[in-house]
Design a protein around this motif. Structure first.
Motif, PDB file in Angstrom:
ATOM      1  N   UNK A   1       0.676  -1.190  -0.111  1.00  0.00           N
ATOM      2  CA  UNK A   1      -0.195  -0.200  -0.218  1.00  0.00           C
ATOM      3  C   UNK A   1       0.886   1.284  -0.025  1.00  0.00           C
ATOM      4  N   UNK A   2       0.533   2.276  -0.830  1.00  0.00           N
ATOM      5  CA  UNK A   2       1.372   3.293  -0.733  1.00  0.00           C
ATOM      6  C   UNK A   2       0.379   4.642  -1.407  1.00  0.00           C
ATOM      7  N   UNK A   3       0.908   5.662  -1.254  1.00  0.00           N
ATOM      8  CA  UNK A   3       0.458   6.971  -1.763  1.00  0.00           C
ATOM      9  C   UNK A   3       0.781   6.999  -3.233  1.00  0.00           C
ATOM     10  N   UNK A   4      -0.376   7.239  -4.421  1.00  0.00           N
ATOM     11  CA  UNK A   4      -0.052   7.058  -5.400  1.00  0.00           C
ATOM     12  C   UNK A   4      -0.293   8.446  -6.129  1.00  0.00           C
ATOM     13  N   UNK A   5      -1.232   9.117  -5.512  1.00  0.00           N
ATOM     14  CA  UNK A   5      -1.631  10.443  -6.353  1.00  0.00           C
ATOM     15  C   UNK A   5      -2.192  11.364  -5.551  1.00  0.00           C
ATOM     16  N   UNK A   6      -2.034  12.864  -5.654  1.00  0.00           N
ATOM     17  CA  UNK A   6      -2.572  13.932  -4.849  1.00  0.00           C
ATOM     18  C   UNK A   6      -3.383  14.947  -5.749  1.00  0.00           C
ATOM     19  N   UNK A   7      -4.488  14.989  -5.641  1.00  0.00           N
ATOM     20  CA  UNK A   7      -5.116  16.319  -6.540  1.00  0.00           C
ATOM     21  C   UNK A   7      -5.405  17.448  -5.322  1.00  0.00           C
ATOM     22  N   UNK A   8      -5.138  18.543  -5.830  1.00  0.00           N
ATOM     23  CA  UNK A   8      -5.392  19.654  -4.967  1.00  0.00           C
ATOM     24  C   UNK A   8      -6.120  20.797  -5.818  1.00  0.00           C
ATOM     25  N   UNK A   9      -7.054  21.447  -5.319  1.00  0.00           N
ATOM     26  CA  UNK A   9      -7.805  22.594  -6.117  1.00  0.00           C
ATOM     27  C   UNK A   9      -8.131  23.630  -5.110  1.00  0.00           C
ATOM     28  N   UNK A  10      -7.710  24.741  -5.383  1.00  0.00           N
ATOM     29  CA  UNK A  10      -7.833  25.983  -4.652  1.00  0.00           C
ATOM     30  C   UNK A  10      -7.441  25.898  -3.212  1.00  0.00           C
ATOM     31  N   UNK A  11      -6.147  25.313  -3.073  1.00  0.00           N
ATOM     32  CA  UNK A  11      -5.631  24.972  -1.710  1.00  0.00           C
ATOM     33  C   UNK A  11      -4.261  25.571  -1.599  1.00  0.00           C
ATOM     34  N   UNK A  12      -4.177  26.488  -0.645  1.00  0.00           N
ATOM     35  CA  UNK A  12      -2.992  27.254  -0.312  1.00  0.00           C
ATOM     36  C   UNK A  12      -2.464  27.904  -1.642  1.00  0.00           C
ATOM     37  N   UNK A  13      -1.367  27.515  -2.224  1.00  0.00           N
ATOM     38  CA  UNK A  13      -1.025  28.018  -3.332  1.00  0.00           C
ATOM     39  C   UNK A  13      -1.482  27.647  -4.500  1.00  0.00           C
ATOM     40  N   UNK A  14      -2.046  26.587  -4.615  1.00  0.00           N
ATOM     41  CA  UNK A  14      -2.444  25.732  -5.691  1.00  0.00           C
ATOM     42  C   UNK A  14      -3.633  25.811  -6.254  1.00  0.00           C
ATOM     43  N   UNK A  15      -3.774  26.428  -7.489  1.00  0.00           N
ATOM     44  CA  UNK A  15      -4.931  26.600  -8.292  1.00  0.00           C
ATOM     45  C   UNK A  15      -5.609  25.076  -8.652  1.00  0.00           C
ATOM     46  N   UNK A  16      -4.691  24.297  -9.089  1.00  0.00           N
ATOM     47  CA  UNK A  16      -5.097  23.024  -9.478  1.00  0.00           C
ATOM     48  C   UNK A  16      -3.719  22.133  -9.805  1.00  0.00           C
ATOM     49  N   UNK A  94      -4.069   3.068  -4.461  1.00  0.00           N
ATOM     50  CA  UNK A  94      -4.213   2.246  -5.754  1.00  0.00           C
ATOM     51  C   UNK A  94      -5.677   1.949  -5.655  1.00  0.00           C
ATOM     52  N   UNK A  95      -6.289   1.719  -4.327  1.00  0.00           N
ATOM     53  CA  UNK A  95      -7.677   1.206  -4.213  1.00  0.00           C
ATOM     54  C   UNK A  95      -8.433   2.386  -3.846  1.00  0.00           C
ATOM     55  N   UNK A  96      -8.392   3.370  -3.134  1.00  0.00           N
ATOM     56  CA  UNK A  96      -9.130   4.263  -2.497  1.00  0.00           C
ATOM     57  C   UNK A  96      -8.683   5.576  -2.609  1.00  0.00           C
ATOM     58  N   UNK A  97      -9.668   6.393  -2.038  1.00  0.00           N
ATOM     59  CA  UNK A  97      -9.425   8.063  -2.155  1.00  0.00           C
ATOM     60  C   UNK A  97      -9.899   8.627  -0.876  1.00  0.00           C
ATOM     61  N   UNK A  98      -9.204   9.630  -0.242  1.00  0.00           N
ATOM     62  CA  UNK A  98      -9.626   9.907   0.899  1.00  0.00           C
ATOM     63  C   UNK A  98      -9.934  11.606   0.217  1.00  0.00           C
ATOM     64  N   UNK A  99     -11.047  12.055   0.504  1.00  0.00           N
ATOM     65  CA  UNK A  99     -11.309  13.475  -0.072  1.00  0.00           C
ATOM     66  C   UNK A  99     -11.793  14.002   0.989  1.00  0.00           C
ATOM     67  N   UNK A 100     -11.315  15.659   0.926  1.00  0.00           N
ATOM     68  CA  UNK A 100     -11.720  16.587   1.904  1.00  0.00           C
ATOM     69  C   UNK A 100     -12.166  17.960   1.045  1.00  0.00           C
TER      70      UNK A 100
END
Lengths: 341, 173
Positions: A1-16, A94-100
């Protein structure tokens, strides 16, 4: 198990931002203010949220404790711009996504999705965040002081003291582990001991030295020794290390890189934020065929208020490389002024 | 003699100097046949404005005939001295031909894990062995060298695109 991807939108310095990770070592580079530490803190919060199964700590709570926005307001982490906005954070395996999701003006409007599956998948996961500033030398009563609100440190400092305080008898010392410890001991010239919540370095048969009497770079190496010794960094764990090079003599970097490469071979996923050419280059040249190292460059788009990124398996092939750009300016100046280098 | 296409000694790359006013890869043979013990560069190419002395070393190609001393681990300056000597040996021939255009000395270097920084470190070290300092003296009338650079093949093809260095298989001829 490992972290595979990060998506950020309108978070701190990140637009997308959509960034994919290696299951081995991820090296984040970029000038100050491009969000390297923010990325690591988000990922760390997600890992800690999984560790906190059955407790009151969830992803959003950990984010607040790690980022420490004013008034504990998650809404303050929404990218600052005209008008209201909603920040979206997605951490994937690989299997799940945690969203906030949270809104810049509706403070209580926080939504966490995917928590149960996430906690199930990462049950038992150990994650460790080593901040850029060494803290063990000030550990005495610090956790109590933080809990009482007497001092204001983000949770990464509190957590690293807790992780390092774990009884060192835990965990078997296999061959590789012994090898790491021996290699680190060569640099620190001693082993770590804990007495009355304070950390000491014990060089051979000599009496114990208070951590605050030791050079900061050596303290950082000693911390790594302790985390390996006490079983915190083992197969399936995740290590986040902000600027490992800070205060460490460059001659120790090759040994440090060997250990990081060995840890990733042993199944530790590693995230590093660095400004250091020597560290990044050693990670590039010392990796072997079985090593998985991915370099991520974060950079500001000129005249636009946003940060972009590129990833490459080779440090030398990053087209936006603030570390080499800075070196190039210096080397060109030496060349053009005919100075000794 | 006008320009030509030259194959480097390992046979993997061709330097296309067809747009040159004059070019040669024969300095080694010229010195050898004259029993002159001087070092020489691999290629010389002349454009309308400049002369280019070009030394090429590629430690990345398999079974390279001229794998140099590991370029970044040149502790005794062996490689640095050799690259400098090639300039001094070759500039004599240029002077004998009475060519007076500005001389650019370019070292095209490929080696494992190469990047811009290590090339620039190499460039700065070798530069100190070339006559830049000497030609700053007030009595010097005719400088020997205008520019020195260490580049990868990709950088060469961008900076000095008049004379592309391409794999033999990609070359047109």
């Amino acid at each position: 198990m490992a972290l595979t991807k990060l998506s950020l939108e309108k978070f701190t310095v990140f637009e997308k931002l959509d960034i994919e990770f290696s299951k081995g070592i991820n090296v984040l580079i970029g000038e100050n203010g491009t969000g390297k530490t923010h990325i690591m803190k988000v990922l760390y919060s997600a890992c800690q949220a999984a560790q906190a199964k059955g407790t009151a700590i969830d992803f959003s709570t950990k984010m607040i404790k790690v980022f420490k926005p004013d008034d504990s307001g998650l809404h303050r982490l929404v990218k600052r711009e005209n008008g209201a906005g909603t920040a979206k954070v997605k951490v994937c395996s690989d299997h799940h996504t945690l969203s906030l999701e949270f809104h810049s003006r509706r403070k209580e409007n926080i939504s966490v999705k995917g928590r149960d599956a996430w906690q199930e998948e990462f049950a038992g996961l150990t994650s460790t965040f080593i901040p850029a500033k060494e803290i063990l030398s000030n550990s005495h009563n610090l956790i109590q002081a933080i809990d009482k609100g007497n001092v204001d440190f983000d949770d990464t400092y509190k957590d690293i003291i807790s992780a390092a305080s774990v009884d060192i008898t835990k965990g078997p010392e296999g061959g590789l582990k012994k090898k790491y410890l021996k290699s680190l001991q060569k640099i620190t010239n001693g082993t770590v001991s804990i007495k009355n919540e304070e950390f000491y370095l014990k060089p051979g048969n000599q009496s114990m030295l208070e951590f605050q009497l030791i050079a900061e770079g050596i303290r950082k190496i000693a911390l790594l020794w302790q985390l390996i010794k006490n079983g915190t960094l083992e197969n399936g764990s995740v290590l986040f290390w902000d600027e490992p090079e800070a205060n460490i003599n460059p001659k120790h970097i090759p040994a440090l890189v060997d250990i990081l490469l060995n840890l990733q071979s042993d199944g530790v996923q590693i995230f590093i934020a660095t400004h250091d050419y020597i560290l990044a280059k050693y990670l590039e040249i010392k990796r072997t065929g079985g090593s998985s190292v991915l370099f991520h460059s974060l950079y500001k788009i000129e005249n636009e208020d946003r940060v972009a990124h590129e990833s490459n398996q080779n440090f030398r092939d990053l087209s936006n490389n603030v570390i080499t750009e800075s070196f190039n300016v210096l080397l060109d100046e030496i060349f053009n002024n005919d100075m000794e280098d | 003699m006008v320009g030509d296409i030259f194959v480097e000694e390992n046979g993997f790359y061709r330097l296309d100097c067809t747009s040159a006013v004059w070019a040669t890869d024969g300095l080694h043979n010229i010195y050898h046949s004259s029993n002159i013990a001087l070092s020489d560069v691999d290629f010389i190419s002349e454009s309308e404005e400049n002369l280019y002395l070009i030394e090429y070393k590629n430690a990345n190609i398999p079974q390279a005939a001229n794998n140099p001393t590991p370029i970044t681990a040149d502790k005794n300056d062996k490689l640095h001295n050799k690259i400098a000597q090639k300039f001094y040996g070759s500039i004599i021939y240029i002077k004998m031909l009475n060519k007076t255009k500005p001389v650019n000395y370019i070292f095209i270097a490929e080696y494992p894990h190469a990047d811009e920084i290590t090339r620039k470190l190499l460039r700065n070290k070798i530069k100190r062995k070339l006559p830049f300092k000497l030609q700053e003296r007030a009595e010097v009338i005719s400088p020997l060298i205008t520019n020195f650079d260490v580049v990868s093949i990709a950088e060469w093809n961008i900076k000095y695109s008049a004379f592309p260095l391409l794999p033999k298989t990609l070359s047109n001829t």
